[in-house]
Write a protein that holds these residues in place. Sequence first.
Motif, PDB file in Angstrom:
ATOM      1  N   SER A   1       0.811  -1.208   0.000  1.00 33.48           N
ATOM      2  CA  SER A   1       0.000   0.000   0.000  1.00 33.48           C
ATOM      3  C   SER A   1       0.851   1.268   0.000  1.00 33.48           C
ATOM      4  CB  SER A   1      -0.934  -0.006   1.212  1.00 33.48           C
ATOM      5  OG  SER A   1      -1.768   1.130   1.209  1.00 33.48           O
ATOM      6  N   CYS A   2       1.820   1.348   0.924  1.00 40.95           N
ATOM      7  CA  CYS A   2       2.601   2.579   1.044  1.00 40.95           C
ATOM      8  C   CYS A   2       4.080   2.396   0.694  1.00 40.95           C
ATOM      9  CB  CYS A   2       2.474   3.161   2.451  1.00 40.95           C
ATOM     10  SG  CYS A   2       3.353   2.235   3.727  1.00 40.95           S
ATOM     11  N   GLY A   3       4.541   1.139   0.549  1.00 39.98           N
ATOM     12  CA  GLY A   3       5.927   0.869   0.197  1.00 39.98           C
ATOM     13  C   GLY A   3       6.890   0.863   1.375  1.00 39.98           C
ATOM     14  N   SER A   4       6.400   1.059   2.575  1.00 36.07           N
ATOM     15  CA  SER A   4       7.257   1.079   3.756  1.00 36.07           C
ATOM     16  C   SER A   4       7.844  -0.296   4.024  1.00 36.07           C
ATOM     17  CB  SER A   4       6.447   1.533   4.974  1.00 36.07           C
ATOM     18  OG  SER A   4       7.207   1.398   6.155  1.00 36.07           O
ATOM     19  N   GLY A   5       9.037  -0.322   4.575  1.00 36.39           N
ATOM     20  CA  GLY A   5       9.676  -1.561   4.985  1.00 36.39           C
ATOM     21  C   GLY A   5       9.380  -1.929   6.423  1.00 36.39           C
ATOM     22  N   HIS A   6       8.561  -1.141   7.090  1.00 38.97           N
ATOM     23  CA  HIS A   6       8.208  -1.395   8.487  1.00 38.97           C
ATOM     24  C   HIS A   6       7.022  -2.356   8.531  1.00 38.97           C
ATOM     25  CE1 HIS A   6      10.940   1.647  10.021  1.00 38.97           C
ATOM     26  NE2 HIS A   6      10.555   2.390   9.008  1.00 38.97           N
ATOM     27  N   VAL A   7       7.338  -3.635   8.402  1.00 37.33           N
ATOM     28  CA  VAL A   7       6.301  -4.662   8.306  1.00 37.33           C
ATOM     29  C   VAL A   7       6.497  -5.676   9.419  1.00 37.33           C
ATOM     30  CG1 VAL A   7       5.378  -6.506   6.858  1.00 37.33           C
ATOM     31  CG2 VAL A   7       6.099  -4.362   5.811  1.00 37.33           C
ATOM     32  N   ALA A   8       5.410  -6.006  10.092  1.00 33.85           N
ATOM     33  CA  ALA A   8       5.444  -7.021  11.151  1.00 33.85           C
ATOM     34  C   ALA A   8       4.765  -8.278  10.638  1.00 33.85           C
ATOM     35  CB  ALA A   8       4.720  -6.505  12.394  1.00 33.85           C
ATOM     36  N   GLN A   9       5.315  -9.410  11.004  1.00 36.28           N
ATOM     37  CA  GLN A   9       4.748 -10.695  10.646  1.00 36.28           C
ATOM     38  C   GLN A   9       3.908 -11.152  11.828  1.00 36.28           C
ATOM     39  OE1 GLN A   9       7.680 -13.777  10.040  1.00 36.28           O
ATOM     40  NE2 GLN A   9       6.717 -14.323   8.105  1.00 36.28           N
ATOM     41  N   VAL A  10       2.645 -11.504  11.579  1.00 33.16           N
ATOM     42  CA  VAL A  10       1.748 -11.908  12.665  1.00 33.16           C
ATOM     43  C   VAL A  10       1.068 -13.220  12.305  1.00 33.16           C
ATOM     44  CG1 VAL A  10       1.306  -9.560  13.482  1.00 33.16           C
ATOM     45  CG2 VAL A  10      -0.149 -10.521  11.716  1.00 33.16           C
ATOM     46  N   LEU A  11       0.623 -13.924  13.330  1.00 33.15           N
ATOM     47  CA  LEU A  11      -0.108 -15.162  13.137  1.00 33.15           C
ATOM     48  C   LEU A  11      -1.547 -14.830  12.783  1.00 33.15           C
ATOM     49  CD1 LEU A  11       0.085 -18.227  13.275  1.00 33.15           C
ATOM     50  CD2 LEU A  11      -0.554 -18.082  15.673  1.00 33.15           C
ATOM     51  N   GLY A  12      -2.018 -15.342  11.656  1.00 34.74           N
ATOM     52  CA  GLY A  12      -3.384 -15.068  11.208  1.00 34.74           C
ATOM     53  C   GLY A  12      -4.411 -15.894  11.960  1.00 34.74           C
ATOM     54  N   ASP A  13      -5.678 -15.562  11.761  1.00 38.09           N
ATOM     55  CA  ASP A  13      -6.770 -16.263  12.441  1.00 38.09           C
ATOM     56  C   ASP A  13      -6.831 -17.739  12.089  1.00 38.09           C
ATOM     57  OD1 ASP A  13      -7.571 -13.925  13.669  1.00 38.09           O
ATOM     58  OD2 ASP A  13      -9.020 -13.428  12.107  1.00 38.09           O
ATOM     59  N   ASN A  14      -6.489 -18.089  10.851  1.00 35.79           N
ATOM     60  CA  ASN A  14      -6.558 -19.476  10.407  1.00 35.79           C
ATOM     61  C   ASN A  14      -5.254 -20.230  10.644  1.00 35.79           C
ATOM     62  OD1 ASN A  14      -4.927 -18.265   8.552  1.00 35.79           O
ATOM     63  ND2 ASN A  14      -6.099 -18.886   6.753  1.00 35.79           N
ATOM     64  N   GLY A  15      -4.344 -19.652  11.385  1.00 35.01           N
ATOM     65  CA  GLY A  15      -3.059 -20.281  11.671  1.00 35.01           C
ATOM     66  C   GLY A  15      -1.982 -19.946  10.661  1.00 35.01           C
ATOM     67  N   GLY A  16      -2.336 -19.236   9.610  1.00 33.96           N
ATOM     68  CA  GLY A  16      -1.358 -18.831   8.608  1.00 33.96           C
ATOM     69  C   GLY A  16      -0.623 -17.576   9.044  1.00 33.96           C
ATOM     70  N   VAL A  17       0.265 -17.126   8.183  1.00 34.17           N
ATOM     71  CA  VAL A  17       1.045 -15.926   8.474  1.00 34.17           C
ATOM     72  C   VAL A  17       0.438 -14.746   7.729  1.00 34.17           C
ATOM     73  CG1 VAL A  17       3.308 -14.852   8.229  1.00 34.17           C
ATOM     74  CG2 VAL A  17       3.143 -17.245   8.878  1.00 34.17           C
ATOM     75  N   SER A  18       0.286 -13.649   8.425  1.00 35.05           N
ATOM     76  CA  SER A  18      -0.177 -12.408   7.829  1.00 35.05           C
ATOM     77  C   SER A  18       0.858 -11.333   8.109  1.00 35.05           C
ATOM     78  CB  SER A  18      -1.528 -11.983   8.422  1.00 35.05           C
ATOM     79  OG  SER A  18      -2.522 -12.923   8.122  1.00 35.05           O
ATOM     80  N   TYR A  19       0.723 -10.218   7.424  1.00 37.01           N
ATOM     81  CA  TYR A  19       1.657  -9.106   7.582  1.00 37.01           C
ATOM     82  C   TYR A  19       0.878  -7.840   7.864  1.00 37.01           C
ATOM     83  CZ  TYR A  19       4.600 -12.491   5.249  1.00 37.01           C
ATOM     84  OH  TYR A  19       5.276 -13.631   4.921  1.00 37.01           O
ATOM     85  N   VAL A  20       1.463  -6.974   8.674  1.00 45.02           N
ATOM     86  CA  VAL A  20       0.859  -5.688   9.003  1.00 45.02           C
ATOM     87  C   VAL A  20       1.924  -4.614   8.865  1.00 45.02           C
ATOM     88  CG1 VAL A  20      -0.257  -4.301  10.789  1.00 45.02           C
ATOM     89  CG2 VAL A  20      -0.776  -6.727  10.610  1.00 45.02           C
ATOM     90  N   CYS A  21       1.597  -3.557   8.129  1.00 45.90           N
ATOM     91  CA  CYS A  21       2.512  -2.423   8.006  1.00 45.90           C
ATOM     92  C   CYS A  21       2.342  -1.556   9.245  1.00 45.90           C
ATOM     93  CB  CYS A  21       2.182  -1.626   6.743  1.00 45.90           C
ATOM     94  SG  CYS A  21       3.185  -0.139   6.562  1.00 45.90           S
ATOM     95  N   THR A  22       3.430  -1.341   9.963  1.00 51.38           N
ATOM     96  CA  THR A  22       3.346  -0.529  11.172  1.00 51.38           C
ATOM     97  C   THR A  22       3.367   0.956  10.851  1.00 51.38           C
ATOM     98  OG1 THR A  22       5.733  -0.684  11.508  1.00 51.38           O
ATOM     99  CG2 THR A  22       4.353  -2.327  12.610  1.00 51.38           C
TER     100      THR A  22
END
Length: 57
Positions: A29-50
């Motif tokens: 979305s914004c191109g930032s490198g400030h990304v956190a890896q989080v555990l998704g609801d279904n047990g998969g991996v998701s990412y969130v831009c901080t």
Amino acid sequence: MPASIREEVEHLLAAALTLRTSTRISCPSCGSGHVAQVLGDNGGVSYVCTACGHSWS
């Protein structure tokens, strides 16, 4: 430690560092490198831009 083993260890460490720095994830979305890896609801991996709050998987 024999020189050949030491050289191989240094080579492997350099390769690991290169891999680590070349596989950075950036926010689509914004191109930032400030990304956190989080555990998704279904047990998969998701990412969130901080920086902007955008999330994706």
